[in-house]
Scaffold this active site. Structure first.
Site, PDB file in Angstrom:
ATOM      1  N   SER A 189      56.472  33.760  39.732  1.00 55.25           N
ATOM      2  CA  SER A 189      55.625  32.582  39.582  1.00 55.25           C
ATOM      3  C   SER A 189      56.205  31.399  40.354  1.00 55.25           C
ATOM      4  CB  SER A 189      55.447  32.283  38.095  1.00 55.25           C
ATOM      5  OG  SER A 189      54.383  31.381  37.878  1.00 55.25           O
ATOM      6  N   ASP A 343      44.769  37.144  37.675  1.00 53.23           N
ATOM      7  CA  ASP A 343      45.753  36.070  37.804  1.00 53.23           C
ATOM      8  C   ASP A 343      45.220  35.039  38.792  1.00 53.23           C
ATOM      9  OD1 ASP A 343      47.993  34.461  38.070  1.00 53.23           O
ATOM     10  OD2 ASP A 343      49.257  35.993  38.978  1.00 53.23           O
ATOM     11  N   HIS A 373      48.970  37.439  34.868  1.00 49.64           N
ATOM     12  CA  HIS A 373      50.129  36.606  35.107  1.00 49.64           C
ATOM     13  C   HIS A 373      51.137  36.743  33.963  1.00 49.64           C
ATOM     14  CE1 HIS A 373      52.074  33.495  37.491  1.00 49.64           C
ATOM     15  NE2 HIS A 373      52.528  33.015  36.345  1.00 49.64           N
TER      16      HIS A 373
END
Length: 399
Positions: A189, A343, A373
């Site tokens: 991320s 995501d 995610h």
């Protein structure tokens, strides 16, 4: 039905509605994901409420909620865990206990959390580092960095870069028994964003003689210019990371002024003089057709409020690695990129795959059709074990 029974029924209906989240059909173990989503949703709602009352900043409240998941640096039967600093940046070091006849691999890991949250001490990151160290017989450096809202870009980038440069010194690698030809960087991320950014930066750093062999980017956030790609549209309200929360994270990375967040959500934050940058993030030309699926590209509306002059960081390649031109991408190391279908950041990763391949970089792209995610760190779930196995197997073969 008595009044008490009616109240209990109403409470049960409310809780069921609160917990239930519509999910795509291909999601594995949906109730497990719903439970995780309920937990995170509750923290977000409480943090939002506290901020509305003027009692605490949203991010600070979120950080308090996450801090309960932190664990001390405890060694186990397989791995020795210690804490130290690399160039004044806190890191956790994971070293396998078994003897090794040869120098070990080295992996530098950067945690996610929207540049605002998280730490190397969170239990899921601690476990991932232990498993990586043990299964790869590698020395893992899990780094921390200063967080927003107290610190803004480029502090996070500089912390990570300075710690990585420290690790890449010959004397430091020798101290930990790491082979200088087998060092990689990885992150998820926002950590994937930082991993991509520091890897690019290293290419032009003549003072760093030891270069990275691989980079591994796990559902990375790579650009804040266009938050209207197909993946943002399709997953705007999806569990774990919504479009609005991602915009808040991006904005907090640069400033506490929420006018930038509002401009990002309305796609009016890029100045006309920077319009040439959109070619680097134009999903209509960089995504395979199956990810476009009838979505129509909208030409951007340019900023007239001079936000970019107040907060120029979001146009900086160190914050948005997708803005790098092809010359900057050439020479990057062997790359592994994980993207997840469900995501908002899916298209960032896929566009980077396309751009890297066009620049001649060798890329392995692992697209997880039933992924979302945070799935890699959704520990004790089938999808997490599958993704971690794929990730560590790739590192075993290529690092």
């Amino acid at each position: 039905m008595g009044r008490k029974s009616l109240y209990l029924l109403m409470l049960g209906v409310f809780l069921a509605c609160y917990v239930y989240t519509p999910l795509p059909e291909n999601i594995e173990e949906p109730w497990r994901l719903m439970w995780l989503n309920t937990h995170l949703k509750t923290i977000v709602h409480l943090a939002t409420f506290v901020e509305l009352l003027g009692l605490n900043h949203f991010i600070d409240s979120m950080m308090i909620g996450m801090s309960f998941s932190e664990v001390p640096p405890t060694s186990d039967e397989n791995v020795t865990v210690t804490e130290t600093t690399f160039n004044d940046v806190p890191v956790r070091v994971y070293v396998p206990k078994r003897k090794s006849e040869a120098l070990r691999r080295g992996m530098f890991y950067i945690h996610g959390g929207g540049w605002c949250l998280g730490s190397a001490a969170l239990q899921n990151y601690d476990l991932l580092s232990r498993w990586t160290a043990d299964r790869l017989d590698a020395v893992v450096i899990s780094t921390d960095y200063r967080l927003a809202p107290k610190y803004h870009f480029p502090t996070q980038f500089e912390d990570v870069y300075n710690a990585l440069r420290w690790f890449l010194q010959e004397k430091v690698l020798a101290k930990y028994g790491v082979n200088p030809e087998r060092v990689g960087v990885s992150g998820d991320s926002a950590g994937g964003n930082l991993a991509a950014a520091v890897t690019q930066q290293l290419l032009g750093d003549v003072d760093v003689k030891i270069k990275l062999k691989v980079q591994s980017l796990i559902y990375p956030a790579l650009q804040p210019l266009d938050l209207d790609s197909p993946s943002y549209r399709e997953n705007s309200d999806f569990s774990i990371l919504s479009k609005s929360l991602m915009a808040r994270f991006w904005s907090e990375y640069f400033t506490t002024d929420r006018s930038l967040e509002k401009a990002m959500l309305s796609h009016q934050h890029v100045p006309v003089e920077s319009s040439h940058l959109f070619k680097f993030v134009n999903w209509s030309s960089l995504l395979p057709e199956r990810f476009i699926k009838g979505h129509v590209y909208s030409n951007p509306t340019y900023d007239s409020s001079e936000l970019s002059k107040k907060y120029p960081g979001f146009l900086d390649v160190r914050a948005a690695p997708l803005l790098a031109d092809d010359d900057r991408l050439r020479g990057l190391p062997l790359t592994y990129i994980i993207t997840c279908q469900h995501d908002v950041l899916r298209d960032d990763g896929i566009m980077y795959v396309t751009r890297l391949r066009n620049a001649g970089v060798r890329v392995t792209h692992n697209h997880v059709e039933d992924g979302f995610h945070g799935a890699l760190l959704f520990l004790n779930s089938k999808i997490s074990y599958r993704m971690i196995n794929q990730y560590i197997s790739w590192l075993s073969e290529n690092l």
